[in-house]
Design a protein around this motif. Structure first.
Motif, PDB file in Angstrom:
ATOM      1  N   PRO A   1       7.033  30.238  22.883  1.00  0.00           N
ATOM      2  CA  PRO A   1       6.218  30.337  24.099  1.00  0.00           C
ATOM      3  C   PRO A   1       6.832  31.222  25.178  1.00  0.00           C
TER       4      PRO A   1
ATOM      5  N   GLU B   1       0.008  21.651  28.649  1.00  0.00           N
ATOM      6  CA  GLU B   1       0.756  21.133  27.495  1.00  0.00           C
ATOM      7  C   GLU B   1       0.433  21.936  26.232  1.00  0.00           C
ATOM      8  N   SER B   2       1.415  22.011  25.347  1.00  0.00           N
ATOM      9  CA  SER B   2       1.191  22.706  24.075  1.00  0.00           C
ATOM     10  C   SER B   2       0.423  21.842  23.089  1.00  0.00           C
ATOM     11  N   TRP B   3       0.394  20.541  23.326  1.00  0.00           N
ATOM     12  CA  TRP B   3      -0.471  19.668  22.529  1.00  0.00           C
ATOM     13  C   TRP B   3      -0.955  18.511  23.404  1.00  0.00           C
TER      14      TRP B   3
ATOM     15  N   HIS C   1       6.001  20.878  24.302  1.00  0.00           N
ATOM     16  CA  HIS C   1       6.276  21.943  25.278  1.00  0.00           C
ATOM     17  C   HIS C   1       5.174  21.979  26.325  1.00  0.00           C
TER      18      HIS C   1
ATOM     19  N   VAL D   1       4.392  25.050  18.915  1.00  0.00           N
ATOM     20  CA  VAL D   1       5.132  26.200  19.441  1.00  0.00           C
ATOM     21  C   VAL D   1       6.620  25.955  19.248  1.00  0.00           C
TER      22      VAL D   1
ATOM     23  N   HIS E   1       8.984  26.872  31.684  1.00  0.00           N
ATOM     24  CA  HIS E   1       8.752  26.164  30.424  1.00  0.00           C
ATOM     25  C   HIS E   1       9.657  24.940  30.364  1.00  0.00           C
TER      26      HIS E   1
ATOM     27  N   TRP F   1      10.489  21.268  27.758  1.00  0.00           N
ATOM     28  CA  TRP F   1      10.310  20.645  26.451  1.00  0.00           C
ATOM     29  C   TRP F   1      10.819  19.201  26.520  1.00  0.00           C
TER      30      TRP F   1
END
Length: 395
Positions: free
Chosen positions: A99, A134-136, A165, A327, A361, A363
């Motif tokens: 990302p 959000e990435s998910w 992430h 990601v 970013h 995580w």
């Protein structure tokens, strides 16, 4: 691969060197001498490149069992290795899209001592941090937890660490926000490392690998609860958390045994409960005597990526990570710290944020076992990232 000369005052502000694990007496007196950036697309072995580059600039780490005294040429170096680079060293897939592609996968920055100087005050620029994306979704995260539990049921893995992430747009200078992150309570590896159009802020409490006087030390953290009296009692009483923790301690014992003198691996402080911000976490200490001739490259190959952020068996867990996480892990779940002729001290980059030219970013995640509850795992990841996001926003 890029070997880069020191940044001059025309391209970067004069800031105090505050990379994680920088010796306290050296902060404010360090001058950048040389740096190396490497990305996976460059090819080659990042562990070997790091050892060779350091040796060429006065930090020879070819035999960690016999540390050398500090030389006059250099003080030491900041070293960063991404999670993807660590997975490559372990022979795992590294095809998940990153990302924050401006970040290198390896950065080595060598410093020598110069005259004491003060930081140049930054220009006054308003700081604005937008909403997190959000990435998910929580539902996708929970589905990944269930997928891991199914794999455990089939016997594919014993435990897999899942990481999510999120990114947020920003305007202004991100360095003050990242420095605030590094100052969070319990951040054993608090600090910032910067480069061309990127910066990493770390508030990690976890030692990936430390080498002093020929002794190898790792301190895996596994098991989390709110920092209340009830949360502490619940963590100590949790059979699920203790089993998950001991599984990773056994993995770390095995990792150190590959590079240690035979019969020297010991475990101290098993499942000791310590505090980071608003959380209790369980930590153990694993030690061993370094084998004769152990160099930095072999040390990184044996310990990266850290077992507490992969799972067990490590390679099988990393294959699951590559299949389930949408990601890459970027600056998180890698290594960041300080190396010098007489010691190595690298933190595991949990509780870490990174800035590229447009976004911040973060995580966060946790270890999944057969006894994991999907909703509880989603909530645990949120609890870990909440103080990070609040700090970055300035609250």
């Amino acid at each position: 691969m890029r070997k880069i000369g020191p940044y001059g005052v025309e391209t970067l502000p004069q800031v105090l060197v505050d990379a994680p694990a920088t010796p306290p007496g050296c902060r404010g007196t360090l001058v950048e001498r040389a740096r190396l950036h490497w990305r996976r697309a460059d090819g080659g072995d990042p562990a070997a490149l790091a050892e060779e580059f350091l040796a060429a600039h006065g930090v020879a780490l070819h035999d960690l069992a016999r540390p050398a005294p500090h030389g006059a040429r250099v003080c030491g170096a900041a070293l960063y290795l991404s999670a993807a680079a660590g997975a490559q060293l372990a022979g795992a897939p590294t095809t998940t899209p990153e990302p924050a592609p401006t970040l290198p996968d390896l950065a080595v920055v060598v410093y020598h001592h110069g005259p004491t100087r003060s930081a140049r005050p930054p220009a006054a620029t308003p700081w604005w941090l937008g909403p997190w994306t959000e990435s998910w979704t929580p539902e996708q995260h929970a589905a990944a937890v269930d997928a891991v539990r199914a794999a455990i049921g089939r016997g594919d893995v014993y435990q897999t660490n899942l990481v999510g992430h999120a990114a947020a747009r920003y305007t202004g200078d991100p360095l003050p926000a990242l420095r605030r992150l590094g100052a969070l309570p319990g951040a054993r590896y608090g600090g910032v490392l910067t480069g061309d159009n990127w910066a990493i802020g770390c508030a990690s409490p976890e030692t990936l690998i430390e080498v002093r006087d020929g002794t190898l030390t790792t301190r895996p953290i596994k098991g989390t609860r709110p920092a209340t009296a009830a949360g502490r009692a619940e963590l100590l009483d949790s059979a699920k958390e203790r089993a998950e923790h001991i599984m990773i301690v056994d993995l770390e014992r095995n990792d150190l045994a590959r590079i240690a003198r035979t019969g020297t691996v010991t475990v101290d402080d098993l499942f000791a409960v310590r505090r980071w911000c608003d959380l209790w976490q369980a930590e153990s200490t694993v030690r061993a005597a370094a084998a004769d001739g152990l160099g930095l490259a072999d040390l990184l190959r044996a310990t990266c990526p850290g077992g507490s952020v992969t799972g067990a068996p490590k390679l099988a867990a990393l294959r699951q990570v590559a299949a389930l996480e949408p990601v890459g892990r970027g600056a998180s779940m890698g290594a960041l710290g300080w190396v010098a002729p007489d010691h190595v001290d690298l933190g595991l980059t949990i509780r870490t944020a990174a800035a590229d030219g447009e976004k911040l970013h973060t995580w966060a995640g946790g270890g999944i076992t057969w006894d994991s509850d999907a909703r509880a795992e989603v909530a645990e990841a949120a609890a870990k990232t909440t103080p990070i996001r609040a700090t970055l926003a300035g609250r």
